[in-house]
Design a protein around this motif. Structure first.
Motif, PDB file in Angstrom:
ATOM      1  N   ALA A  31       0.869  -1.188   0.000  1.00 56.39           N
ATOM      2  CA  ALA A  31       0.000   0.000   0.000  1.00 56.39           C
ATOM      3  C   ALA A  31       0.894   1.223   0.000  1.00 56.39           C
ATOM      4  O   ALA A  31       2.005   1.189   0.543  1.00 56.39           O
ATOM      5  N   VAL A  32       0.396   2.292  -0.625  1.00 56.82           N
ATOM      6  CA  VAL A  32       1.224   3.491  -0.810  1.00 56.82           C
ATOM      7  C   VAL A  32       0.494   4.720  -0.268  1.00 56.82           C
ATOM      8  O   VAL A  32      -0.648   4.984  -0.648  1.00 56.82           O
ATOM      9  N   ALA A  33       1.163   5.453   0.608  1.00 51.90           N
ATOM     10  CA  ALA A  33       0.669   6.767   1.050  1.00 51.90           C
ATOM     11  C   ALA A  33       1.533   7.795   0.318  1.00 51.90           C
ATOM     12  O   ALA A  33       2.681   8.023   0.725  1.00 51.90           O
ATOM     13  N   PRO A  34       1.026   8.372  -0.780  1.00 48.21           N
ATOM     14  CA  PRO A  34       1.877   9.232  -1.620  1.00 48.21           C
ATOM     15  C   PRO A  34       2.525  10.367  -0.820  1.00 48.21           C
ATOM     16  O   PRO A  34       1.868  11.049  -0.041  1.00 48.21           O
ATOM     17  N   GLY A  35       3.827  10.521  -1.032  1.00 53.06           N
ATOM     18  CA  GLY A  35       4.568  11.579  -0.342  1.00 53.06           C
ATOM     19  C   GLY A  35       4.957  11.221   1.087  1.00 53.06           C
ATOM     20  O   GLY A  35       5.697  11.975   1.730  1.00 53.06           O
ATOM     21  N   GLU A  36       4.457  10.101   1.587  1.00 52.72           N
ATOM     22  CA  GLU A  36       4.717   9.767   2.989  1.00 52.72           C
ATOM     23  C   GLU A  36       5.460   8.444   3.176  1.00 52.72           C
ATOM     24  O   GLU A  36       6.600   8.423   3.613  1.00 52.72           O
ATOM     25  N   PHE A  37       4.815   7.334   2.808  1.00 52.56           N
ATOM     26  CA  PHE A  37       5.452   6.029   3.068  1.00 52.56           C
ATOM     27  C   PHE A  37       4.785   4.937   2.236  1.00 52.56           C
ATOM     28  O   PHE A  37       3.720   5.144   1.633  1.00 52.56           O
ATOM     29  N   SER A  38       5.421   3.760   2.255  1.00 54.21           N
ATOM     30  CA  SER A  38       4.816   2.559   1.679  1.00 54.21           C
ATOM     31  C   SER A  38       4.778   1.503   2.780  1.00 54.21           C
ATOM     32  O   SER A  38       5.594   1.547   3.710  1.00 54.21           O
ATOM     33  N   ILE A  39       3.826   0.581   2.667  1.00 57.54           N
ATOM     34  CA  ILE A  39       3.755  -0.542   3.618  1.00 57.54           C
ATOM     35  C   ILE A  39       3.710  -1.819   2.796  1.00 57.54           C
ATOM     36  O   ILE A  39       3.104  -1.842   1.717  1.00 57.54           O
ATOM     37  N   ALA A  40       4.317  -2.889   3.314  1.00 60.44           N
ATOM     38  CA  ALA A  40       4.105  -4.218   2.733  1.00 60.44           C
ATOM     39  C   ALA A  40       3.893  -5.193   3.875  1.00 60.44           C
ATOM     40  O   ALA A  40       4.573  -5.110   4.899  1.00 60.44           O
ATOM     41  N   VAL A  41       2.916  -6.071   3.701  1.00 56.34           N
ATOM     42  CA  VAL A  41       2.672  -7.104   4.706  1.00 56.34           C
ATOM     43  C   VAL A  41       2.558  -8.446   3.992  1.00 56.34           C
ATOM     44  O   VAL A  41       1.980  -8.541   2.905  1.00 56.34           O
ATOM     45  N   PHE A  42       3.143  -9.465   4.624  1.00 55.69           N
ATOM     46  CA  PHE A  42       3.068 -10.831   4.094  1.00 55.69           C
ATOM     47  C   PHE A  42       2.389 -11.735   5.114  1.00 55.69           C
ATOM     48  O   PHE A  42       2.805 -11.808   6.272  1.00 55.69           O
ATOM     49  N   SER A  43       1.336 -12.403   4.678  1.00 52.86           N
ATOM     50  CA  SER A  43       0.639 -13.401   5.495  1.00 52.86           C
ATOM     51  C   SER A  43      -0.157 -14.256   4.508  1.00 52.86           C
ATOM     52  O   SER A  43      -1.025 -13.734   3.806  1.00 52.86           O
ATOM     53  N   PRO A  44       0.120 -15.563   4.399  1.00 52.21           N
ATOM     54  CA  PRO A  44      -0.409 -16.346   3.263  1.00 52.21           C
ATOM     55  C   PRO A  44      -1.900 -16.643   3.231  1.00 52.21           C
ATOM     56  O   PRO A  44      -2.421 -16.973   2.174  1.00 52.21           O
ATOM     57  N   ARG A  45      -2.593 -16.546   4.379  1.00 49.10           N
ATOM     58  CA  ARG A  45      -4.020 -16.929   4.330  1.00 49.10           C
ATOM     59  C   ARG A  45      -4.854 -15.840   3.673  1.00 49.10           C
ATOM     60  O   ARG A  45      -4.803 -14.668   4.050  1.00 49.10           O
ATOM     61  N   LEU A  46      -5.676 -16.277   2.689  1.00 51.65           N
ATOM     62  CA  LEU A  46      -6.410 -15.334   1.829  1.00 51.65           C
ATOM     63  C   LEU A  46      -7.915 -15.375   2.085  1.00 51.65           C
ATOM     64  O   LEU A  46      -8.442 -16.381   2.561  1.00 51.65           O
ATOM     65  N   ASP A  47      -8.588 -14.306   1.663  1.00 53.21           N
ATOM     66  CA  ASP A  47     -10.056 -14.324   1.660  1.00 53.21           C
ATOM     67  C   ASP A  47     -10.548 -14.879   0.315  1.00 53.21           C
ATOM     68  O   ASP A  47      -9.755 -15.277  -0.542  1.00 53.21           O
ATOM     69  N   GLN A  48     -11.859 -14.854   0.122  1.00 54.55           N
ATOM     70  CA  GLN A  48     -12.466 -15.419  -1.092  1.00 54.55           C
ATOM     71  C   GLN A  48     -11.944 -14.764  -2.368  1.00 54.55           C
ATOM     72  O   GLN A  48     -11.822 -15.410  -3.408  1.00 54.55           O
ATOM     73  N   ALA A  49     -11.643 -13.463  -2.292  1.00 57.74           N
ATOM     74  CA  ALA A  49     -11.213 -12.734  -3.495  1.00 57.74           C
ATOM     75  C   ALA A  49      -9.733 -12.970  -3.812  1.00 57.74           C
ATOM     76  O   ALA A  49      -9.272 -12.634  -4.900  1.00 57.74           O
ATOM     77  N   GLY A  50      -8.978 -13.536  -2.851  1.00 61.36           N
ATOM     78  CA  GLY A  50      -7.553 -13.780  -3.089  1.00 61.36           C
ATOM     79  C   GLY A  50      -6.642 -12.770  -2.409  1.00 61.36           C
ATOM     80  O   GLY A  50      -5.459 -12.667  -2.731  1.00 61.36           O
ATOM     81  N   ASN A  51      -7.203 -12.017  -1.444  1.00 60.06           N
ATOM     82  CA  ASN A  51      -6.412 -11.003  -0.738  1.00 60.06           C
ATOM     83  C   ASN A  51      -6.060 -11.501   0.669  1.00 60.06           C
ATOM     84  O   ASN A  51      -6.936 -12.017   1.381  1.00 60.06           O
ATOM     85  N   SER A  52      -4.804 -11.316   1.071  1.00 55.30           N
ATOM     86  CA  SER A  52      -4.363 -11.755   2.393  1.00 55.30           C
ATOM     87  C   SER A  52      -5.202 -11.084   3.488  1.00 55.30           C
ATOM     88  O   SER A  52      -5.343  -9.851   3.510  1.00 55.30           O
ATOM     89  N   ILE A  53      -5.727 -11.900   4.384  1.00 59.83           N
ATOM     90  CA  ILE A  53      -6.621 -11.354   5.415  1.00 59.83           C
ATOM     91  C   ILE A  53      -5.844 -10.528   6.447  1.00 59.83           C
ATOM     92  O   ILE A  53      -6.189  -9.373   6.727  1.00 59.83           O
ATOM     93  N   ARG A  54      -4.768 -11.112   7.005  1.00 59.47           N
ATOM     94  CA  ARG A  54      -4.037 -10.345   8.028  1.00 59.47           C
ATOM     95  C   ARG A  54      -3.354  -9.125   7.421  1.00 59.47           C
ATOM     96  O   ARG A  54      -3.230  -8.093   8.087  1.00 59.47           O
TER      97      ARG A  54
END
Ligand code: GLU
Length: 332
Positions: free
Chosen positions: A292-315
């Motif tokens: 995720a990107v906060a323009p002009g401020e920072f970026s975040i990345a999180v890794f956690s393998p369990r996904l929701d129905q759409a394919g996005n990591s829940i945690r």
């Protein structure tokens, strides 16, 4: 009288330094680390969802991994959890390939030859191609992403070496491919092949199917850890200049286009809900990563393998939502 004049000036300076909106939006080092630690502990024991299993190698990944990283636009890196654990970048690769295609071909080519509207359908949808009579797809779902690879300059060999070194420049280190994931997806990607063939039949694919599908599969199998991904995404947060190397990688008006597509299509069919809830351009991958990107401020990345129905990591969704809220960074 003179004294109260000076007192007024001191008061004004105090207000400017401590109460301006930018002071409120720039948390101190200690508080960023504390917020990341809180997010980690808050969601560590959340076991909901499950690993992707349509690519057999992904089902075998230990689903307890949880790693968080945040990189500020002045190049400071904050981390917590399983930060050195390598995983496959999967769909998050699509934003970096889109960035290269845009730098090489220009914004208009992406608009005309791929399309940028959200499909509102699952990431591997064939229906999205059939329903849209212009056959306009989106660079962040499989159809548009494979078509975007077909737009890159070069032949088989040079295309991959240019693309992989483009990823390396974002990560500021040499990345490799997870061979087992690449093999596993290559053995089972009939669905993506069907998508590429269908686009070819509509003249919306711009090269050889086998070659471009192979490069797409390779790009999805690139090994990263959460810290790499946050560093890669920090280039978008910093308007195209790498916050660590200070090298300009992208034109700033290409960065805003990539962020626009991330805002509308980064979390597959849940992108609208994500924008409503979190308000940060983001991209997820079925390997369990989200940036995720906060323009002009920072970026975040999180890794956690369990996904929701759409394919996005829940945690990863929950942790980013929490961090973004605490740092008051909703762009809307
Ligand atoms: N390599 C995966 C595929 O093509 C990427 C999907 C994703 O992460 O959304 O199915």
């Amino acid at each position: 009288m003179k004294l109260s004049y000076y007192a007024l000036i001191v008061l004004q300076l105090f207000v400017m330094v401590f109460a301006s909106p930018s002071a409120a939006k720039s948390p101190q080092k200690a508080s960023i680390q504390a917020i990341i630690d809180q997010a980690y502990h808050k969601y560590k024991s959340d076991n909901s969802g499950k690993n992707a299993d349509y690519i057999p190698a992904l089902a075998k990944v230990d689903s307890s991994y949880f790693g968080l990283a945040l990189v500020t636009t002045d190049g400071k890196v904050y981390t917590k959890g399983d930060i050195n654990q390598a995983f496959s970048i999967q769909s998050i690769s699509k934003v970096f390939t889109l960035s290269l295609a845009m730098e090489q071909q220009g914004q208009q080519v992406i608009l005309d030859k791929v399309g940028v509207n959200a499909t509102g359908l699952p990431f591997n949808s064939v229906t999205a191609i059939e329903l849209n009579t212009a056959r306009s797809v989106n660079p962040l779902v499989n159809a548009g992403a494979i078509a975007t690879v077909s737009l890159l300059d070069g032949n088989g060999k040079t295309k991959w070496s240019t693309l992989s070194s483009w990823y390396d420049q974002f990560a500021n280190r040499k990345l490799s491919v997870l061979k087992d994931v690449y093999q596993s997806e290559s053995d089972t990607n009939g669905h993506n092949r069907a998508i590429a063939e269908l686009l070819t039949s509509y003249n919306r694919f711009y090269g050889d199917v086998d070659l471009n599908l192979d490069i797409y599969t390779r790009q999805c199998s690139v090994a990263v850890n959460a810290k790499d991904l946050a560093i890669m995404a920090s280039v978008f947060a910093n308007n195209g200049i790498h916050p660590i190397t200070n090298k300009r990688l992208m034109k700033s008006n290409n960065v805003s286009r990539v962020l626009a597509v991330m805002s509308t299509a980064g979390l597959y069919e849940n992108s609208g809900q994500w924008a409503y809830q979190v308000g940060l351009p983001a991209k997820s991958g079925v390997g369990g990563g989200i940036i995720a990107v906060a323009p002009g401020e920072f970026s975040i990345a999180v890794f956690s393998p369990r996904l929701d129905q759409a394919g996005n990591s829940i945690r990863a969704q929950k942790a980013i939502d929490y961090i973004a809220e605490q740092l008051n960074s909703n762009i809307f």
